[in-house]
Design an enzyme around this catalytic site. Sequence first.
Site, PDB file in Angstrom:
ATOM      1  N   VAL A   1      53.817  93.218 112.717  1.00  0.00           N
ATOM      2  CA  VAL A   1      52.893  94.135 113.385  1.00  0.00           C
ATOM      3  C   VAL A   1      53.752  94.782 114.469  1.00  0.00           C
ATOM      4  CG1 VAL A   1      50.803  94.345 114.778  1.00  0.00           C
ATOM      5  CG2 VAL A   1      50.842  92.782 112.821  1.00  0.00           C
ATOM      6  N   PRO A   2      54.198  96.023 114.237  1.00  0.00           N
ATOM      7  CA  PRO A   2      55.349  96.598 114.932  1.00  0.00           C
ATOM      8  C   PRO A   2      55.139  97.015 116.383  1.00  0.00           C
ATOM      9  CG  PRO A   2      54.391  98.228 113.491  1.00  0.00           C
ATOM     10  CD  PRO A   2      53.633  96.943 113.252  1.00  0.00           C
ATOM     11  N   CYS A   3      54.964  96.047 117.253  1.00  0.00           N
ATOM     12  CA  CYS A   3      54.829  96.353 118.679  1.00  0.00           C
ATOM     13  C   CYS A   3      56.133  96.892 119.259  1.00  0.00           C
ATOM     14  CB  CYS A   3      54.348  95.133 119.447  1.00  0.00           C
ATOM     15  SG  CYS A   3      55.342  93.657 119.234  1.00  0.00           S
ATOM     16  N   HIS A   4      57.253  96.650 118.575  1.00  0.00           N
ATOM     17  CA  HIS A   4      58.539  97.170 119.052  1.00  0.00           C
ATOM     18  C   HIS A   4      58.594  98.700 118.968  1.00  0.00           C
ATOM     19  CE1 HIS A   4      59.044  96.535 114.693  1.00  0.00           C
ATOM     20  NE2 HIS A   4      59.883  97.564 114.735  1.00  0.00           N
TER      21      HIS A   4
END
Length: 172
Positions: free
Chosen positions: A135-138
């Site tokens: 889940v691409p919080c980056h």
Amino acid sequence: MNPRVLLPRLVQTVRPSPLGPVLLAAGPQGLSGIWFVGQQHFPDPADWTHDDAHPVLHEAHAQLTAYFEGDLQTFDLPLQFVEGTPFQQAVWRALQNIPFGHTTTYGDIAQRIGNPQAVRAVGAAIGRNPWSVVVPCHRVVGANGSLTGYAGGLDRKEHLLALEARMNSPIR
């Protein structure tokens, strides 16, 4: 008196990654989390069962490996929410819509969930995202494009964004 919330029984394993070991956890309905060992908001897996052969954990590690090798852009894993407020879960769902190789801002995520004034709360929810990388919080940056905050460390965030930029480039 607060009633004790019973979480589903989780299984876990620790696997290597190019950015350091990751703790993977799964419940009966899917992947419950991926954390870099020692990152901020690292869970306490003391009551979790260790299972290196669990199919969801095995598949999660296989997909992470393919991602780091440049062979995967979209994760296809069942996610099981075992924690988080409805607000946090809305933020985590919004993160899943950030396209591979692109970034967005905390303000944009606040807009997407219909709460444009909640930029700081969005940042706090993103910091507690239990599915690092998947889940691409980056992919969330400051309003001016600066790399701000990442529970796994800014060096990892920078590496992940650079990896995706290389993979998204027409010349590899």
